[in-house]
Design an enzyme around this catalytic site. Structure first.
Site, mmCIF file in Angstrom:
data_model
loop_
_atom_site.group_PDB
_atom_site.id
_atom_site.type_symbol
_atom_site.label_atom_id
_atom_site.label_comp_id
_atom_site.label_asym_id
_atom_site.label_seq_id
_atom_site.Cartn_x
_atom_site.Cartn_y
_atom_site.Cartn_z
ATOM 1 N N TYR A 1 -1.863 78.189 47.254
ATOM 2 C CA TYR A 1 -1.879 78.381 48.708
ATOM 3 C C TYR A 1 -1.360 79.752 49.119
ATOM 4 C CZ TYR A 1 -3.215 73.561 49.284
ATOM 5 O OH TYR A 1 -3.910 72.382 49.237
ATOM 6 N N LYS B 1 0.644 70.645 35.197
ATOM 7 C CA LYS B 1 -0.461 70.718 34.239
ATOM 8 C C LYS B 1 -0.075 71.772 33.194
ATOM 9 C CE LYS B 1 -4.726 69.577 33.079
ATOM 10 N NZ LYS B 1 -5.199 68.222 32.781
ATOM 11 N N ASP C 1 -3.198 64.778 36.155
ATOM 12 C CA ASP C 1 -4.319 63.824 36.095
ATOM 13 C C ASP C 1 -3.828 62.448 35.682
ATOM 14 O OD1 ASP C 1 -3.745 65.348 33.859
ATOM 15 O OD2 ASP C 1 -5.780 65.405 33.069
ATOM 16 N N ASP D 1 -0.253 68.449 47.481
ATOM 17 C CA ASP D 1 -1.177 68.155 48.576
ATOM 18 C C ASP D 1 -2.101 66.996 48.192
ATOM 19 O OD1 ASP D 1 -2.502 68.377 50.948
ATOM 20 O OD2 ASP D 1 -3.492 70.283 50.512
#
Ligand code: NAD
Length: 340
Positions: free
Chosen positions: A124, A172, A205, A229
């Site tokens: 962002y 991740k 995930d 988000d």
């Protein structure tokens, strides 16, 4: 005591949910002096910007704001006003609780999750450009030790203050070894400062799958911006959808309270959408102001109306076209009545 609070109605359905929230907050007896500030697509023509300086100045002065959602053009046009406010005021922690309420069909019982999302950097940061127009584009994802440390510390302090047991870092780092690797390393270091709170981590995930299968095993989640988000919307879905999910953007000396959902423009002006995501954001604001009993009064009244199931908006009815659904305003009025 009267609280001077910046009130940003926003655009789309924003003005409707904010007006409904005002009704409920004022019914608590807490006294507000609303400093109304306009931002969003509707003010572009008048001010030449969707975020006039006066909006930021007002929040800097009042230190607290209640904000409706603001539309961001997709794939073109101005950058998100919502992201710009968070960044300009350094509101580094986006706190999004997702708590189950009785009476919402299809939601998980006993879910009580809080997503703490890093709010100032990550993807962002908006540093992106065309490498070759229409062929390749590039976005730079910034993760810093300083921003990771303060948001993870916020998550642990929040967990301790709210008597919660577990903080889970979402990342991740298996693939993004430098950026998420740094976030995870920092999270592990900070966790050692809080021996009274359990800590674990999940790859994003896998986190999504686990939240859908066994959401009760999780408690406070902390994540870089984009994962926060996305995963917070998933958490909202577990407890009834975007219509019920409140949020707070917290900095060192300022806070802006707003629902997780966006401006839902297709429903604008229809008195249709659920006001409780914004009303519960208002309750978070009351807590922030130290008005704990007023906050509880609002939360209890919301829970009563939802459990009763009659005076609720379309999204909380068994089917979306249920003719007994009430409007935004009527649901807020039912909540005021339930406050006694
Ligand atoms: P959205 O959250 O506005 O709406 C998606 C869908 O969720 C709606 O069509 C509706 O079905 C449902 N929904 C949302 N709020 C609801 C409510 N209060 N009650 C009942 N149902 C509700 O998401 P979008 O359509 O992806 O985004 C619309 C605009 O809002 C975009 O411009 C986006 O950038 C912006 N946005 C703003 C914020 C913010 O102001 N903080 C947050 C997210 C999206």
């Amino acid at each position: 005591m009267t609280y001077r609070v910046t009130l940003i109605p926003g655009d789309g359905t924003g003005p409707e949910v904010v007006s409904a929230t005002r009704l409920v907050l004022e019914a608590t007896g807490v006294s507000f002096d609303w400093d109304i500030q306009e931002a969003g697509v509707d003010v572009m023509d008048r001010y030449g910007t969707p975020l006039p300086d006066s909006v930021l100045d007002s929040i800097r002065t009042n230190k607290v704001a209640l904000k409706g959602p603001i539309t961001t053009p997709i794939g073109h046009g101005f950058r998100s006003v919502n992201v710009a406010i968070r960044k300009a005021l350094d509101l580094y922690a986006n706190v999004r609780p997702a708590r189950a309420m009785q009476g919402i069909a299809g939601s998980f019982e006993d879910v009580d999750l809080v997503m703490v999302r890093e709010n100032t950097e990550g993807l962002y940061a908006g540093i992106e450009h065309d490498v070759i127009p229409n062929v390749a584009a590039e976005s730079i994802r910034i993760i810093t030790r300083a921003a990771s440390e303060r948001v993870v510390r916020f998550a642990f302090d929040y967990a301790r203050a709210q008597k919660r047991r577990l903080v889970t870092a979402v990342h991740k780092a298996n693939i993004l070894k430098a950026t998420d690797g740094l976030f995870l390393k920092v999270a592990r270091e900070i966790a050692e400062e809080y021996p009274d709170i359990e800590f674990n981590d999940r790859i994003v995930d896998n986190m999504c799958m686990k939240l859908v299968q066994r959401p009760r095993e999780y408690d406070v989640l902390v994540a870089p911006n984009l994962y926060g988000d996305i995963v917070s919307d998933l958490c909202s879905g577990l407890v009834g959808g975007l219509g019920v999910a409140p949020g707070a953007n917290i900095g060192n000396d300022m806070a802006v309270f707003e629902p997780v959902h966006g401006s839902a423009p297709k429903y604008a002006g229809q008195n249709k959408v659920n006001p409780i995501a914004t009303i519960l954001s208002g309750a978070l604001m009351l807590r922030h102001l130290g008005e704990t009993s007023a906050a509880k009064q609002v939360e209890t009244a919301v829970a009563t109306v939802v459990a009763d199931g009659r005076s609720v908006t379309y999204d909380l009815k068994p089917t979306r076209d249920d003719p007994t659904a009430v409007g935004t305003r009527e649901m807020a009025e039912a909540i005021v009545s339930a406050m006694g």
